[in-house]
Scaffold this motif. Structure first.
Motif, mmCIF file in Angstrom:
data_model
loop_
_atom_site.group_PDB
_atom_site.id
_atom_site.type_symbol
_atom_site.label_atom_id
_atom_site.label_comp_id
_atom_site.label_asym_id
_atom_site.label_seq_id
_atom_site.Cartn_x
_atom_site.Cartn_y
_atom_site.Cartn_z
ATOM 1 N N GLN A 1 0.805 -1.219 0.000
ATOM 2 C CA GLN A 1 0.000 0.000 0.000
ATOM 3 C C GLN A 1 0.841 1.273 0.000
ATOM 4 N N LYS A 2 2.006 1.198 0.659
ATOM 5 C CA LYS A 2 2.885 2.373 0.771
ATOM 6 C C LYS A 2 4.256 2.047 0.186
ATOM 7 N N ILE A 3 4.820 3.016 -0.500
ATOM 8 C CA ILE A 3 6.164 2.897 -1.078
ATOM 9 C C ILE A 3 6.894 4.201 -0.810
ATOM 10 N N GLY A 4 8.196 4.108 -0.517
ATOM 11 C CA GLY A 4 8.962 5.309 -0.188
ATOM 12 C C GLY A 4 9.149 6.247 -1.367
ATOM 13 N N ALA A 5 9.371 5.687 -2.535
ATOM 14 C CA ALA A 5 9.539 6.485 -3.751
ATOM 15 C C ALA A 5 9.352 5.576 -4.954
ATOM 16 N N ILE A 6 9.011 6.189 -6.084
ATOM 17 C CA ILE A 6 8.809 5.452 -7.332
ATOM 18 C C ILE A 6 9.582 6.169 -8.440
ATOM 19 N N GLY A 7 10.090 5.397 -9.384
ATOM 20 C CA GLY A 7 10.740 5.976 -10.557
ATOM 21 C C GLY A 7 10.349 5.230 -11.813
ATOM 22 N N PHE A 8 10.201 5.955 -12.915
ATOM 23 C CA PHE A 8 9.868 5.346 -14.199
ATOM 24 C C PHE A 8 10.964 5.640 -15.212
ATOM 25 N N SER A 9 11.257 4.618 -15.981
ATOM 26 C CA SER A 9 12.245 4.731 -17.047
ATOM 27 C C SER A 9 11.654 4.112 -18.309
ATOM 28 N N GLY A 10 12.190 4.509 -19.459
ATOM 29 C CA GLY A 10 11.679 3.949 -20.707
ATOM 30 C C GLY A 10 12.709 4.047 -21.805
ATOM 31 N N GLU B 1 -5.614 9.894 -8.873
ATOM 32 C CA GLU B 1 -5.907 9.310 -10.182
ATOM 33 C C GLU B 1 -4.765 8.414 -10.649
ATOM 34 N N GLY B 2 -3.531 8.871 -10.399
ATOM 35 C CA GLY B 2 -2.357 8.101 -10.793
ATOM 36 C C GLY B 2 -2.243 6.785 -10.046
ATOM 37 N N ALA B 3 -2.575 6.816 -8.751
ATOM 38 C CA ALA B 3 -2.512 5.587 -7.942
ATOM 39 C C ALA B 3 -3.480 4.538 -8.484
ATOM 40 N N LYS B 4 -4.668 4.975 -8.863
ATOM 41 C CA LYS B 4 -5.671 4.039 -9.417
ATOM 42 C C LYS B 4 -5.248 3.529 -10.796
ATOM 43 N N LEU B 5 -4.538 4.388 -11.541
ATOM 44 C CA LEU B 5 -4.072 3.995 -12.869
ATOM 45 C C LEU B 5 -2.952 2.959 -12.780
ATOM 46 N N LEU B 6 -2.078 3.128 -11.786
ATOM 47 C CA LEU B 6 -0.952 2.205 -11.625
ATOM 48 C C LEU B 6 -1.393 0.888 -10.994
ATOM 49 N N ASP B 7 -2.173 0.974 -9.925
ATOM 50 C CA ASP B 7 -2.633 -0.216 -9.206
ATOM 51 C C ASP B 7 -4.140 -0.349 -9.371
ATOM 52 N N VAL B 8 -4.555 -1.221 -10.266
ATOM 53 C CA VAL B 8 -5.985 -1.338 -10.586
ATOM 54 C C VAL B 8 -6.783 -1.941 -9.436
ATOM 55 N N THR B 9 -6.111 -2.522 -8.432
ATOM 56 C CA THR B 9 -6.831 -3.068 -7.268
ATOM 57 C C THR B 9 -7.246 -1.966 -6.302
ATOM 58 N N GLY B 10 -6.632 -0.779 -6.437
ATOM 59 C CA GLY B 10 -6.982 0.338 -5.567
ATOM 60 C C GLY B 10 -6.298 0.329 -4.216
ATOM 61 N N GLU B 11 -5.343 -0.582 -4.008
ATOM 62 C CA GLU B 11 -4.675 -0.679 -2.706
ATOM 63 C C GLU B 11 -3.589 0.387 -2.512
ATOM 64 N N LEU B 12 -2.912 0.763 -3.585
ATOM 65 C CA LEU B 12 -1.778 1.679 -3.471
ATOM 66 C C LEU B 12 -2.245 3.081 -3.098
ATOM 67 N N GLN B 13 -1.566 3.669 -2.127
ATOM 68 C CA GLN B 13 -1.938 4.995 -1.640
ATOM 69 C C GLN B 13 -1.289 6.096 -2.482
#
Length: 532
Positions: free
Chosen positions: A84-93, A236-248
């Motif tokens: 549910q909680k993460i200290g930080a997130i990063g995206f690369s592509g 909105e971003g949390a729901k987009l990333l985690d479709v289960t809705g658990e991520l805060q």
């Protein structure tokens, strides 16, 4: 099961990195010791639609969500905790390419990836105007080529970004890029760590007669350097990333980076005189420079590390795709014979055969040009295998030449750096699928560059791990601590490294192969022109 890991997950002290590579989207969750805790992945492939290599936005989000969900399920399975909680997130592509959006935030044309060699005129004109190499893959080359082509959508552009920048924007609302990724969009001023203002002015002057309703600086993402905060995950971003809705929501994100930058971080190759090679669908060598090059070379791109240091990049569009196809063919033969084969064992067996081959691969010749190859000036490619009546044709040489050619186009660029510019390089760190079989890809690359090649244990996680490390640097760095210092003190201090030094016989053999490679380009040209 580690109680410390469980506590770190529960208290949100982990870091998540997700990288959208050319063939796989990977998620890696790391703990306080920077070691991976859980992973998830999603395989995908670009499609060739209307003469354009592309991925749909639906495929982007399906892949991001699936890789995240697999990682979250891995956490649940291993530790019995719902993430549910993460200290930080990063995206690369994957770097470069063209994603242009209108005022309603709608994509104007399908995503044009780095793989499209369709901007030759724009690349040449901008390089001459700026006196700075502008590769065909760069976003600014795609934008200018669309203007030259008088494409209808140009007047509607209000935002231009890359794949990593797009995902980050949708999850945070922030239109930003890390400086390394931004350096593949438009040239960077090393003093300001921002876009080169002189060149922006030159570009605006160049297109002024088009009377477009925007200036270049108005449509580019803002540039951030490693360690800066790049926004937080929205509801909105949390729901987009985690479709289960658990991520805060509210999780901080580091600047989105390109796969070149995260490869540098994952191999601890951000200091001067260090270099790394990423070998997968494409191959590119990154060398951190001590000084500017003496002149502009069309074969060498200048980008930056995630911290903004100057990097010379020798990039080839093709690396392992044709090699993988041949391995797949051998797998089909075994299946036809009724023999079950493990894919990893098949690769290992065939790769090790290459070590038994002649130093020059028996005079065999191969081009793995599934797509065009800018390093040798091909807008289209035709995979080819060629031999003469005097070639030593056996399995060992067959595998060896396909490993040789995987690095062939890239070597042309590296020879400019090492032989013409006398760039000093202490060692090269290798990462990517071609280095999984111990000693084989390393040995071939050491022969190609005539430099020791090392592979690290943790580099197997690749760019997803690299962007997770950048997330960790953002929230854990001490005041004024550089990225190089952070990596050396906290991440790679006890890292296990395996190094292969170049064998003089193999170096000589590879140089002989390259003579065939260069003279045989006429065969490749004939195939492109005469075989559809």
């Amino acid at each position: 099961m580690s109680l410390d890991v469980k506590n770190a997950i529960s208290s949100g002290e982990t870091i998540l990195g997700i990288e959208l590579g050319s063939t796989r989207i990977k998620a890696v969750l790391i703990g306080e010791d920077h070691a991976p805790i859980a992973t998830g992945s999603h395989d995908w492939e670009n499609r060739y639609v209307n003469h354009m290599w592309t991925y749909s936005l639906e495929e982007v989000w399906k892949g991001v969500q699936n890789s995240y969900q697999q990682m979250a399920n891995d956490v649940k399975q291993q530790y019995g905790i719902t993430l549910q909680k993460i200290g930080a997130i990063g995206f690369s592509g994957m770097m470069h390419g063209y994603m242009a959006f209108d005022k309603d935030e709608e994509l104007l044309v399908p995503f044009r990836t780095w793989r499209n060699n369709i901007t030759d005129q724009a690349s040449k004109e901008l390089t001459e105007r700026f006196n700075y190499q502008i590769p065909q893959r760069w976003s600014i080359a795609h934008l200018y080529q669309a203007i030259l082509n008088q494409e209808e959508h140009i007047s509607d552009v209000r935002f231009l970004t890359t794949l990593a920048g797009y995902v980050h924007w949708k999850l945070t609302g922030q239109k930003v890029l890390g400086v390394g990724e931004a350096s593949g969009v438009f040239p960077i001023d090393l003093n300001t760590k921002n876009y080169n203002q002189r060149m922006i002015n030159q570009f605006n002057d160049l297109i002024d007669h088009k009377n477009l309703p925007w200036k270049l600086e108005e449509i580019l993402p803002n540039v951030l350097v490693a360690g800066e905060n790049a926004g937080v995950l929205t509801e909105e971003g949390a729901k987009l990333l985690d479709v289960t809705g658990e991520l805060q929501a509210g999780i901080p994100l580091c600047p989105p980076e390109g796969d070149a930058g995260t490869g540098m971080v994952a191999t601890n190759s951000v200091a001067k005189r260090t270099g790394n090679v990423s070998a997968g669908t494409s191959a590119f060598a990154m060398v951190v420079l001590e000084k500017d090059l003496s002149k502009v070379y069309p074969e060498i791109d200048l980008v930056t590390t995630p911290a903004g240091s100057l990097v010379a990049m020798a990039h080839s569009n093709n690396c392992s795709s044709d090699l993988n196809a041949w391995v797949g063919l051998f797998g089909e033969f075994l299946a036809a014979m009724g023999i079950e084969s493990d894919t990893n064992k098949l690769y290992e067996t065939l790769f090790k055969q290459a070590l038994q081959g002649d130093p020059d691969a028996g005079g065999l010749l191969s081009y793995g040009y599934l797509s065009g190859e800018h390093m040798t000036h091909f807008e289209e490619g035709r995979p080819l295998f060629v031999r003469s009546s005097g070639s030593n044709f056996n399995l060992a040489n067959f595998m060896r030449v396909h490993l040789f050619t995987a690095f062939g186009a890239m070597k042309i660029g590296m020879d400019i750096l090492l032989k013409e510019e006398n760039v000093k390089l202490d060692e090269v760190l290798g990462h990517g699928g071609l280095f999984k079989t111990e000693g084989v890809g390393q040995g071939i690359l050491a022969a190609a560059f005539n430099v020791p090649v090392s592979v690290m244990e943790n580099a197997g996680e690749g760019g997803a791990w690299g962007i997770a490390l950048l997330g960790s640097y953002m929230i854990n760095k001490r005041q004024e601590e550089t990225l190089e210092e952070y990596l050396n003190k906290n991440v790679f201090v006890d890292q296990a490294v395996k190094t292969v030094s170049p064998d003089p016989k193999d170096v000589e053999g590879y140089e002989q192969f390259m003579k065939h490679y260069k003279s045989g380009l006429a065969i490749e040209r004939a195939a492109v022109e005469n075989y559809q």
